[in-house]
Scaffold this motif. Structure first.
Motif, short mmCIF file in Angstrom:
data_model
loop_
_atom_site.label_atom_id
_atom_site.label_comp_id
_atom_site.label_asym_id
_atom_site.label_seq_id
_atom_site.Cartn_x
_atom_site.Cartn_y
_atom_site.Cartn_z
N LEU A 164 0.98 -1.26 -0.03
CA LEU A 164 0.24 0.21 0.13
C LEU A 164 0.77 1.16 0.04
N VAL A 219 2.55 1.70 -3.54
CA VAL A 219 1.08 2.23 -4.23
C VAL A 219 0.60 3.47 -4.58
N ILE A 220 0.92 4.37 -2.67
CA ILE A 220 0.49 5.23 -2.19
C ILE A 220 2.15 6.26 -2.54
N ARG A 241 5.05 5.90 -4.91
CA ARG A 241 5.74 5.61 -5.90
C ARG A 241 5.09 6.49 -6.56
N ARG A 242 5.97 7.33 -8.01
CA ARG A 242 4.80 7.67 -9.27
C ARG A 242 5.09 6.96 -9.91
N MET A 255 4.60 1.04 -9.24
CA MET A 255 2.64 0.19 -8.65
C MET A 255 2.08 -0.97 -9.00
N ALA A 300 2.89 8.39 -13.23
CA ALA A 300 1.52 8.16 -13.02
C ALA A 300 1.38 9.52 -12.82
N TRP A 346 -0.28 12.09 -16.11
CA TRP A 346 -1.78 11.69 -16.54
C TRP A 346 -2.87 12.40 -15.76
N THR A 347 -3.35 13.39 -16.62
CA THR A 347 -4.33 13.86 -15.57
C THR A 347 -5.42 14.36 -16.40
N LEU A 380 -8.86 13.33 -16.39
CA LEU A 380 -10.21 13.41 -15.91
C LEU A 380 -9.85 14.14 -14.03
N LYS A 381 -9.14 14.83 -14.34
CA LYS A 381 -9.10 15.75 -13.17
C LYS A 381 -10.64 16.80 -13.24
N GLY A 382 -11.01 16.91 -11.87
CA GLY A 382 -12.73 17.43 -12.31
C GLY A 382 -11.68 19.50 -12.09
#
Lengths: 625, 100
Positions: free
Chosen positions: B19, B22-23, B25-26, B31, B92, B95-96, B98-100
């Motif tokens: 966990l 995953v949190i 490392r980029r 991941m 990672a 790739w953004t 889908l950012k709000g």
């Protein structure tokens, strides 16, 4: 299919054919369908009435189908033919056919030719439904239908906003009356469980109906009649309705539709016979309408407006007769009025046609020699409406004056006096019209004068037929014919020997109206101009039509508009409804904006949040587990 | 047979490490590897409980998890490859969309 159903359906067929195919198949097709089907309907009606006569005038009822049934009550589409509807159906189909024929000449070259005939046939369909329906409900369908046809035809030239506004005014004013009509129907249905008019009359004839006041029902139904028949206070729409083509004014706004209210009251005479209060209201409204409309007609300068106010006034006469119990006399006047007023309107149409659209009588004059057929027929029907013997109007108006004076159920000297004075005014304004249009020197411009021409045979022929009917129609005594169905009221014994003096008086009234008009409008009408200058205030009041339109505008129109704009639109629609919805949408948008900030696009952040949520959930479940 | 307590602790450590990986490392591949680590931590705890309860079904479930993990990697690696080819990076954070 029974004969009565056929009579009703023929004009409907004409409407469908002309409405769907007319504009594609050309003028001949429209003429044949538009005039032919009403003619066939007239022939079928005449045959049906002949059979009725041969059978000794029973009440023929023809049930078409059951519209709706609840328990032991039901609404049926049924047609009824008796003496009264026989008279009405012959007037409607007969005069209707004549006016269709006249229209082929008058509307020639109009781009809406097929549409016009489709509407006219639609009108006939609804009018026949109205006069033949057995149930008040069927009558009401016809009643609303003729209102629709009237609206469509008043606003026939709808590209002119003024004309389509006149159509709307007629429609809306009629809705006010219809509210009363509907309430009356509800009361009858609740108390009697039937709307069949023969059954209603029988129920009231058999003694007081428990839980139902005949006076209330009578007044409510009369409110409906005031709308359709343009009586005070709902008379304002009829003069504006003259925006429609002139044959429409003749058929709908003079001869047939506006007399529907008279027919309704006569048909439900059983209710009014046991409701003297309602009858008194009918008589009072009738005589007041007759008087006030006649005074307005005296100063009008538009040829059709004079005739429109004259129609309102004559309808007032009919209601006066109804109010004093002389139902037969009212229908008699309805019948003679259908002839001479249709003839007058069509004559006016012929004049307008000849002058290329001019309607102002101040720019007419001296037309007698130029269009002799129109003049002769116009003169005959003017004399008829003025009540000169032996023309039709003399007989019917005399009957009404007589019963207004001498009827035991409501006749009085006051009613008679006002009615007699109105009769004098009628003769005066009609002869004034005749003088201004046809006599004296021409006041037309050179260009108009150059184009004056007599109308084509299709128009002139109809005028002649109607003029003949206006002349001899009075010899067929409708009150006598209707007496088995609509008995005439008893005569106050003390009045009996006044009948002959009254006859003389009514002729004298007609002649003095003629003399007065001839004297005032002789030469260059300088005497009339002097009179006008002397009574300028009164003249202004009359030309302003007593400012009833302005009063309604101030009392009803403007407050309603204010209420609609400020309260219903501003507060109700904009604030309350839109405000709530916009508020909810804004809340959702703001909340979404807040949550969107969490959606950073970083996987790690999502996971962290997910983990935090998981930890929270686990903690919570461990605590509360 | 080792002490179940030790095995469970090891499983928890494996899961926590995964966990954290995953949190923190980029790198997308790292991941994925960390996710495998989490998966195996869970597998270990599953096997421990299975042997304690003497249930064969739980042991079979472990093989099911292996198969699912293999399938997941078989799909995830090509996706990561396609993404890497497009942007030339394994980060990672790049790739953004889908950012709000």
């Amino acid at each position: 299919m029974g004969a009565l159903t056929l009579i009703v359906l023929l004009p409907l067929l004409g409407f469908l054919l002309n409405g769907l195919l007319g504009s594609r198949l050309g003028r001949t097709f429209v003429n044949v369908v538009g005039c032919g089907l009403p003619l066939v309907a007239f022939i079928v009606a005449a045959l049906a009435v002949r059979d009725l006569a041969a059978a000794g005038y029973p009440t023929v009822i023809e049930t078409v189908y059951t519209w709706a049934a609840f328990g032991d009550r039901s609404f049926e589409i049924a047609f009824l033919l008796d003496r009264l509807s026989a008279v009405m159906v012959l007037i409607v189909t007969g005069v209707g056919t004549l006016i269709h024929v006249y229209s082929t000449g008058y509307m020639k070259g109009d781009p809406g030719y097929a549409r016009y005939f489709a509407y006219l046939n639609l009108f006939l369909f609804f009018m026949l439904l109205l006069v033949l329906g057995r149930s008040l409900l069927v009558l009401f369908v016809g009643w609303e239908g003729v209102g629709l046809a009237s609206y469509l035809l008043i606003g026939f030239w709808f590209s002119d906003p003024e004309k389509s506004a006149a159509g709307k005014k007629a429609f809306i004013t009629n809705r006010v009356g219809d509210a009363g009509f509907l309430l009356g129907m509800f009361l009858l249905w609740q108390a009697l469980g039937t709307l069949d008019m023969d059954a209603i009359n029988a129920a009231f004839g058999a003694g007081p109906v428990p839980g139902l006041s005949a006076a209330l029902v009578g007044i409510l139904l009369f409110i409906g009649a005031t709308g359709k028949s343009a009586q005070i206070p709902l008379h304002v729409w009829l003069p504006d309705a003259m925006a429609g083509p002139t044959p429409v004014s003749a058929l709908i706004h003079a001869a047939t539709m506006v007399t529907a209210g008279v027919y309704l009251v006569a048909r439900l005479s059983g209710v009014y016979l046991v409701a003297p209060e309602a009858s008194a209201v009918v008589a009072t409204i009738g005589v007041l309408t007759a008087f006030f409309a006649a005074t307005i007609a005296v100063v009008q300068t538009d040829i059709k407006k004079v005739l429109a106010y004259s129609t309102v006034s004559q309808l007032g006469f009919m209601f006066l007769a109804l109010g004093v119990g002389a139902y037969g006399a009212a229908v008699f006047h309805l019948y003679t009025h259908a002839f001479f007023k249709a003839c007058l309107f069509l004559g006016a149409g012929s004049v307008i046609h000849a002058l290329g659209g001019e309607q102002d009588i101040r720019r007419m004059g001296g037309l007698a020699r130029r269009i002799p057929v129109t003049f002769a027929t116009f003169a005959v029907s003017t004399a008829a409406i003025a009540g000169l013997p032996p023309l039709a109007g003399f007989f019917s108006k005399d009957e009404i004056l007589w019963y207004a004076l001498a009827s035991e159920s409501g006749g009085s000297v006051l009613l008679f006096g006002l009615a007699a004075f109105t009769a004098l005014l009628t003769a005066f304004y009609m002869f004034r019209l005749l003088w201004r249009v046809f006599m004296g020197a021409s006041r037309m411009s050179h260009e108009v004068e150059h184009h004056v021409h007599e109308s084509p045979p299709s128009m002139a022929g109809v005028l002649v037929v109607l003029a003949v009917l206006s002349a001899v129609g009075g010899f067929f005594s409708i009150p006598h014919f209707l007496e088995p169905l609509l008995p005439l009221p008893a005569i106050v014994p003390a009045m009996e020997h006044f009948h002959v003096p009254l006859l003389v008086l009514s002729v004298a009234l007609g002649l003095s109206g003629l003399a007065l008009a001839a004297w005032l409008y002789a030469g260059d009408a300088s005497r009339a101009a002097q009179l006008e200058a002397r009574f300028a205030g009164l003249h202004r009041l009359l030309t302003g039509k007593y400012y009833v339109d302005e009063l309604y505008e101030a009392v009803l129109g403007r407050p309603l508009e204010w209420l609609s704009r400020r309260v219903f639109l501003g507060l109700g629609d904009r604030r309350l409804l839109d405000g709530t919805l916009h508020g909810l949408a804004g809340l959702a948008r703001r909340a979404a904006g807040g949550f969107a900030r969490i959606q950073t696009g970083s996987l790690q952040a999502y996971l962290l949040l997910g983990l935090a949520g998981l930890v929270l959930l686990l903690t919570w479940s461990l605590r509360n587990g | 047979m080792a002490d179940p307590q030790f095995l469970l602790a090891a499983a928890a450590v494996l899961f926590a490490l995964g966990l954290l990986g995953v949190i923190v490392r980029r790198n997308a591949l790292v991941m994925l590897m960390s996710m495998e680590l989490m998966l195996n931590g869970v597998n270990l705890s599953l096997v421990t409980f299975a042997s304690q309860a003497g249930s064969a079904e739980a042991a079979v479930l472990v093989f099911l998890v292996f198969v699912v993990a293999a399938a997941e990697i078989a799909i995830a690696i090509p996706i990561v490859l396609a993404l890497a080819r497009r942007r030339g990076t394994l980060d990672a954070g790049s790739w953004t969309e889908l950012k709000g």
